[in-house]
Design an enzyme around this catalytic site. Sequence first.
Site, PDB file in Angstrom:
ATOM      1  N   HIS A   1      -2.316   2.482  -6.607  1.00  0.00           N
ATOM      2  CA  HIS A   1      -2.786   1.255  -5.953  1.00  0.00           C
ATOM      3  C   HIS A   1      -2.966   0.118  -6.964  1.00  0.00           C
ATOM      4  O   HIS A   1      -3.004  -1.053  -6.577  1.00  0.00           O
ATOM      5  CB  HIS A   1      -4.100   1.521  -5.222  1.00  0.00           C
ATOM      6  CG  HIS A   1      -4.387   0.571  -4.110  1.00  0.00           C
ATOM      7  ND1 HIS A   1      -3.609   0.489  -2.960  1.00  0.00           N
ATOM      8  CD2 HIS A   1      -5.367  -0.362  -3.950  1.00  0.00           C
ATOM      9  CE1 HIS A   1      -4.103  -0.437  -2.160  1.00  0.00           C
ATOM     10  NE2 HIS A   1      -5.161  -0.976  -2.743  1.00  0.00           N
TER      11      HIS A   1
ATOM     12  N   ARG B   1       0.862  -1.179   0.000  1.00  0.00           N
ATOM     13  CA  ARG B   1       0.000   0.000   0.000  1.00  0.00           C
ATOM     14  C   ARG B   1       0.902   1.233   0.000  1.00  0.00           C
ATOM     15  O   ARG B   1       2.069   1.164   0.401  1.00  0.00           O
ATOM     16  CB  ARG B   1      -0.896   0.023   1.239  1.00  0.00           C
ATOM     17  CG  ARG B   1      -1.833  -1.179   1.386  1.00  0.00           C
ATOM     18  CD  ARG B   1      -2.643  -1.061   2.679  1.00  0.00           C
ATOM     19  NE  ARG B   1      -3.586  -2.161   2.845  1.00  0.00           N
ATOM     20  CZ  ARG B   1      -3.338  -3.261   3.553  1.00  0.00           C
ATOM     21  NH1 ARG B   1      -2.163  -3.390   4.171  1.00  0.00           N
ATOM     22  NH2 ARG B   1      -4.237  -4.224   3.658  1.00  0.00           N
TER      23      ARG B   1
ATOM     24  N   LYS C   1      -1.645  -2.067   7.677  1.00  0.00           N
ATOM     25  CA  LYS C   1      -2.941  -1.623   8.174  1.00  0.00           C
ATOM     26  C   LYS C   1      -3.224  -2.258   9.531  1.00  0.00           C
ATOM     27  O   LYS C   1      -2.924  -3.428   9.752  1.00  0.00           O
ATOM     28  CB  LYS C   1      -4.026  -2.031   7.174  1.00  0.00           C
ATOM     29  CG  LYS C   1      -5.199  -1.105   7.089  1.00  0.00           C
ATOM     30  CD  LYS C   1      -6.060  -1.470   5.896  1.00  0.00           C
ATOM     31  CE  LYS C   1      -7.218  -0.513   5.743  1.00  0.00           C
ATOM     32  NZ  LYS C   1      -8.038  -0.850   4.562  1.00  0.00           N
TER      33      LYS C   1
ATOM     34  N   TYR D   1      -9.542 -10.920  -6.570  1.00  0.00           N
ATOM     35  CA  TYR D   1      -8.606 -11.070  -7.688  1.00  0.00           C
ATOM     36  C   TYR D   1      -8.937 -12.287  -8.550  1.00  0.00           C
ATOM     37  O   TYR D   1      -8.437 -12.394  -9.679  1.00  0.00           O
ATOM     38  CB  TYR D   1      -7.169 -11.145  -7.163  1.00  0.00           C
ATOM     39  CG  TYR D   1      -6.774  -9.880  -6.446  1.00  0.00           C
ATOM     40  CD1 TYR D   1      -6.643  -8.670  -7.137  1.00  0.00           C
ATOM     41  CD2 TYR D   1      -6.593  -9.855  -5.063  1.00  0.00           C
ATOM     42  CE1 TYR D   1      -6.326  -7.492  -6.478  1.00  0.00           C
ATOM     43  CE2 TYR D   1      -6.270  -8.683  -4.404  1.00  0.00           C
ATOM     44  CZ  TYR D   1      -6.140  -7.510  -5.120  1.00  0.00           C
ATOM     45  OH  TYR D   1      -5.831  -6.339  -4.469  1.00  0.00           O
TER      46      TYR D   1
ATOM     47  N   HIS E   1      -4.085  -8.943   4.145  1.00  0.00           N
ATOM     48  CA  HIS E   1      -5.542  -8.923   4.268  1.00  0.00           C
ATOM     49  C   HIS E   1      -5.973  -9.727   5.489  1.00  0.00           C
ATOM     50  O   HIS E   1      -5.481 -10.833   5.717  1.00  0.00           O
ATOM     51  CB  HIS E   1      -6.201  -9.543   3.030  1.00  0.00           C
ATOM     52  CG  HIS E   1      -6.174  -8.650   1.830  1.00  0.00           C
ATOM     53  ND1 HIS E   1      -6.406  -9.101   0.546  1.00  0.00           N
ATOM     54  CD2 HIS E   1      -5.941  -7.309   1.712  1.00  0.00           C
ATOM     55  CE1 HIS E   1      -6.304  -8.090  -0.297  1.00  0.00           C
ATOM     56  NE2 HIS E   1      -6.035  -7.001   0.380  1.00  0.00           N
TER      57      HIS E   1
ATOM     58  N   ARG F   1      -0.363  -2.586  -6.737  1.00  0.00           N
ATOM     59  CA  ARG F   1      -0.621  -3.616  -5.715  1.00  0.00           C
ATOM     60  C   ARG F   1      -1.628  -4.639  -6.254  1.00  0.00           C
ATOM     61  O   ARG F   1      -1.453  -5.848  -6.075  1.00  0.00           O
ATOM     62  CB  ARG F   1      -1.137  -2.947  -4.448  1.00  0.00           C
ATOM     63  CG  ARG F   1      -1.594  -3.898  -3.333  1.00  0.00           C
ATOM     64  CD  ARG F   1      -1.930  -3.075  -2.099  1.00  0.00           C
ATOM     65  NE  ARG F   1      -2.811  -3.743  -1.172  1.00  0.00           N
ATOM     66  CZ  ARG F   1      -2.399  -4.501  -0.151  1.00  0.00           C
ATOM     67  NH1 ARG F   1      -1.116  -4.717   0.019  1.00  0.00           N
ATOM     68  NH2 ARG F   1      -3.266  -5.049   0.678  1.00  0.00           N
TER      69      ARG F   1
END
Length: 266
Positions: free
Chosen positions: A211, A122, A146, A246, A237, A214
């Site tokens: 982004h 990110r 994150k 994806y 994640h 990524r």
Amino acid sequence: MQIRNYSQRSISTYHKMLCSLEDFFNISVDEISPDQVKEFLQHSIETRDISVSYVNQVISAVKILQQDVLGKNWEAIRIKRPRMDKTLPVVLSKEEVKSIIESTRNLKHRAILAVIYSSGLRLSELISLKSSDIDADRRQIRVFGKGNKYRYTLLSSNTLALLRMYWRAYRPSKYLFEGQTKGIPVSRSTIQKIFRENIKRAGIKKHATIHSLRHSFATHLLENGTNLKVIQTLLGHTSLRTTSIYLHVTCFDPLSVKSPFDELVF
């Protein structure tokens, strides 16, 4: 929020949301009612074309204020969150990624884009990288991600070679990628500008953002046969459901897939 280990960016965003509410009604934020929050959101949707993410951030900010600061019963005043738009990420092909990086003439800028793509970072994670996060021996990068969680992701051989060239030329003091001032990380806006300029120079017309690198990292791994669970770990994640998007943008050759029916013996 600091006690609960929220990132400084989240704290700043939520604080900004609450200030917007105060300014809109010209009263103290602790006096604002749920109906007024809805009025503010409706007005913002109609006049500013705000995103679903913005609406959810306002609701989250109000929830923390009401529940954790003021000690009120959130269930009694709960505001329904909007449904998220089911959009697919913009993915660049490997050739397009190569073209963008080759079009990037500045060594530092090239290294920045290469690290984001080759490690699936990110933007905020790239900015917070320090030189000590690069583990050349194990070919890994330690990422502060994150939710204030650390993880390890890939460090490709090509990226490592590029980073060594960059290090010899720039000698950053604290952060791996610094701005004009030593010890201060490069800004988000600068990196976004770098990407916009070089995707244009590469002649790519897709509505891609920084982004998208990524997204492309994850999609290309999946196309190469990498397990979805492994990709989830590399991306940081929390839920596999997030990573599974994806699956919808992966290209594959139907002729390369064998039906299980052909494995049955009659």
